[in-house]
Design an enzyme around this catalytic site. Sequence first.
Site, short mmCIF file in Angstrom:
data_model
loop_
_atom_site.label_atom_id
_atom_site.label_comp_id
_atom_site.label_asym_id
_atom_site.label_seq_id
_atom_site.Cartn_x
_atom_site.Cartn_y
_atom_site.Cartn_z
N ILE A 118 0.84 -1.20 0.00
CA ILE A 118 0.00 0.00 0.00
C ILE A 118 0.87 1.25 0.00
CG2 ILE A 118 -1.86 1.23 1.17
CD1 ILE A 118 -2.58 -1.59 0.03
N LYS A 119 0.66 2.06 -1.03
CA LYS A 119 1.45 3.29 -1.17
C LYS A 119 0.73 4.40 -0.40
CE LYS A 119 4.17 4.71 -5.15
NZ LYS A 119 4.13 4.91 -6.59
N VAL A 120 1.46 5.00 0.54
CA VAL A 120 0.87 6.03 1.39
C VAL A 120 1.68 7.31 1.21
CG1 VAL A 120 0.23 6.65 3.75
CG2 VAL A 120 0.32 4.23 3.09
#
Length: 306
Positions: A118-120
Site C-alpha cells: 500500500i502506497k501512502v
Amino acid sequence: MLKPEAISSMVLERRRHMHRTKNENHPAVLAPRIFADSAVIEDIRPLVEGGIINGVTTNPTLLKTAGAQSWDQAKSMMRDILKLMRPFPVSLELTETEESAMLIQAKELARLGDNSVIKVTIGGYRGVQNKKNADPFTGLKVIKALYDSGVRTNATLIFNATQAFWAANAGATYVSPFLGRLADYMYKNDQPERAPGNSLYWIEDHKNSKKDQSVFNSEYVANGGSRKDAGVRLIHEIVTIFANYDIRTEVLAASIRNAVQLTECLLAGADILTVPADILMSVADHPLTDIGMASFLNDSKAFSEK
Ligand code: G3P
C-alpha cells in the site's frame, strides 16, 4: 579522475541482511531489485516474463494514463497486474486522505492480491483542498497502523531524508524518494550561489534530445561527473542514514528520468530502482554497442563466405 561516492562498509553490511530474490549462488545476489514504474499491463508482461523486473509500482496518474476512467476500472487493472506479478510486490496508492477512510481503502487494496503493497503519501495532508487543519501525521499514522496489522507499505512522495527516516520509523517497508521531480524542480530553480550544484543535467543534455542521454552517460562516467543531481544525492543521504542505524526499510528510487540516474542510484546504494518501461527497454542499448555489433556482424560474413 572518477571519484564515485564510496559505498561504506555499513551500507554493504546492511544490504547483506536485505531482501534477496536471486539464488544464493547467483553472482548478483546482493544487487538492487528492478521494478517497472507502470500500470500498462502490456508493457509489464514482457518485462516480468523476461526476468527483467521483480516488482511494479503504480500511482493514480499511471493508472489514468493506462486508461482507467473509474475506481472500479482502476481496481480491475490493479488486480490484473497483481495476478501477473505474483509473488512479486506491486505498489498500489491510496486516494483517500482521511485516516479512517485510508485504512478502509488500504484493506480493500490489500485484498486485491497477497502481493500488494500500500502506497501512502508521507505528508501533504494540510495542502489538500479545504483541509488546512488536517493532521500532518496522517500518513505516518496510517503507515504505523498498517505495519501493526501486517500490511506492507511504500511511503511515497519523499523529498528529503527526514521524511524517509520518519516513514521508516513508522514501519514503512519501502520509501520512495522522487528523484526526477526533485531534480526538475532544482533545475528550474537553480540558484548556484545558494545551493551549489543543485541541478540535475549537464547543460549539454538540454541541447540534445533525450534520446542522446546514453551518450552523455558514458561521457559523464568517464569524466567523473559533477555530482549535480539533487535527487541522487538524496538517495545517498537516505541510504547512509539507514545504514548508520541499520534500518531495513528499502530505499526505492522513483521518478527516474534517464539512464544516467540509474547509474548514479547504483553508486548511491539504492535498494530498488523503479523504472518507466520505455527506459527499461533502452538499458541494454548504447550507440557504440550498435556500431560495434554492426561491424562484428559485418566482419563475421568473412567466415561464411569461405
Ligand atoms: O514511482 C513514482 C513515479 O511514478 C513518479 O514519476 O515521472 O511522474 O515524476 P514521475
